[in-house]
Design an enzyme around this catalytic site. Structure first.
Site, PDB file in Angstrom:
ATOM      1  N   LYS A   1      48.333  30.227  38.283  1.00 39.67           N
ATOM      2  CA  LYS A   1      48.172  30.509  39.502  1.00 39.67           C
ATOM      3  C   LYS A   1      48.401  29.343  40.552  1.00 39.67           C
ATOM      4  CE  LYS A   1      44.022  32.554  41.531  1.00 39.67           C
ATOM      5  NZ  LYS A   1      43.199  33.321  41.766  1.00 39.67           N
TER       6      LYS A   1
HETATM    7  C1  R5P Z   1      39.868  31.753  44.950  1.00 46.23           C
HETATM    8  O1  R5P Z   1      39.361  30.857  43.965  1.00 46.23           O
HETATM    9  C2  R5P Z   1      40.264  32.357  43.714  1.00 46.23           C
HETATM   10  O2  R5P Z   1      41.128  32.130  42.298  1.00 46.23           O
HETATM   11  C3  R5P Z   1      40.941  33.923  43.504  1.00 46.23           C
HETATM   12  O3  R5P Z   1      41.612  34.248  42.618  1.00 46.23           O
HETATM   13  C4  R5P Z   1      42.370  33.850  44.139  1.00 46.23           C
HETATM   14  O4  R5P Z   1      42.647  33.079  45.317  1.00 46.23           O
HETATM   15  C5  R5P Z   1      42.943  34.788  44.561  1.00 46.23           C
HETATM   16  O5  R5P Z   1      42.882  35.374  45.524  1.00 46.23           O
HETATM   17  P1  R5P Z   1      43.901  35.947  46.968  1.00 46.23           P
HETATM   18  O6  R5P Z   1      44.060  36.701  46.888  1.00 46.23           O
HETATM   19  O7  R5P Z   1      42.143  36.441  47.715  1.00 46.23           O
HETATM   20  O8  R5P Z   1      43.598  34.272  47.585  1.00 46.23           O
END
Ligand code: R5P
Length: 293
Positions: A203
């Protein structure tokens, strides 16, 4: 008893068709075992090769942030529209009924908070519990360039090694330290390091300049986090640009659950991710669903 008197000789050996020697639709994962591929196949739609992961694991270091005060009220209605749920084991057991059969990517790092150094994480779930919960993948942060860079990389390596024993893939999440520049050089470095240690997918964040190169230099699929809440059209534009430039989908939280209409937004995001719908059309869809609700 075996019917030995009616054994038919094989006829069609497809001699003109070479056997498929790669055999998998997700980048860089052709040479893994069946179970791991099957789990990845439940995360990434085999027809499109992409995924809409609904991330609601933020509470593990942020507490009850907006939209996640009551996961049972805000997230459960979205589950049917998500391809995957990403959360902690605490929320999963407490607030997601086991009758929800969506694949789960389990947040497996923790031990930090917004009041302390974010990169100081540890592995927060034992492999046995991940298996017990039926996790499709385990996730942990890599904080490249941050104070506890080495520790965070070690966490991911340990998850990969334990997960590999059971065919459970690991998602490395590029956590950006407070002082890091969010540019192609940084994400290229972070995603490549995560892939080289054996992460099965990664990610990252979308960036306007050079995202395509970040994806190209990463030998396994990249999904993008949504980041802080944007106006809906801008979030859809970001998702579109990311998949158009090679991302294998989104792992999106705030831009869905903090939307004015989260049910409409997750469907619009799905249309962009899986059908490459243009952002303006997806936004129209969002507005239509919103006014009909
Ligand atoms: C944050 O540390 C988490 O891993 C979230 O799952 C990630 O940031 C994704 O969430 P958002 O789209 O709110 O950034």
């Amino acid at each position: 008893m075996a019917d030995l008197d009616d054994i038919k000789d094989g006829k069609d050996f497809g001699l003109d068709k070479p056997a498929d020697r790669q055999g998998f639709y997700l980048k860089g994962l052709a040479h893994y075992d069946w179970g791991l591929k099957n789990r990845m196949g439940r995360i990434f739609n085999p027809k499109t090769g992409r995924t809409v992961m609904l991330a609601f694991d933020h509470g593990y270091f942020q507490g009850p942030t907006t939209g996640l005060e009551r996961v049972d009220l805000t997230i459960l209605p979205l589950a049917e529209y998500a391809d995957v749920l990403m959360c902690t084991r605490g929320v999963l057991r407490a607030q997601i009924p086991p009758t929800v059969t969506k694949p789960v990517v389990l947040r497996c790092s923790g031990g930090n908070s917004i009041l302390s150094e974010l990169s100081n994480e540890t592995i927060a779930v034992d492999i046995e519990d991940a298996i017990r919960l039926g996790a499709c993948a385990m996730a942990a942060q890599v904080y490249i360039g941050a104070e506890y860079e080495h520790k965070s990389i070690t966490n991911v390596i340990k998850l990969i090694d334990t997960g590999m024993r059971y065919g459970i893939p690991t998602l490395a999440v590029t956590g950006v330290g407070k002082d890091m520049a969010r540019d192609a050089r940084y994400f290229g470095l972070a995603t490549r390091i995560a892939a080289e240690i054996g992460s099965h997918y990664i990610k990252s964040y979308f960036i306007e300049d050079g995202f395509e190169k970040v994806v190209a230099a990463c030998p396994v699929p990249i999904v993008i986090a949504g980041g802080k809440k944007l106006p809906e059209l801008e979030a859809l534009e970001m998702a579109y640009k990311a998949v158009d430039q090679g991302a294998a989908g989104v792992d999106m939280g705030r831009n869905i659950f903090q939307s004015d209409d989260p049910v409409a937004m997750i469907q619009a995001v799905g249309k962009v991710v899986h059908e490459l719908e243009k952002p303006e059309k997806a936004f129209q869809m969002y507005n239509d669903l919103k006014s009909a609700s």
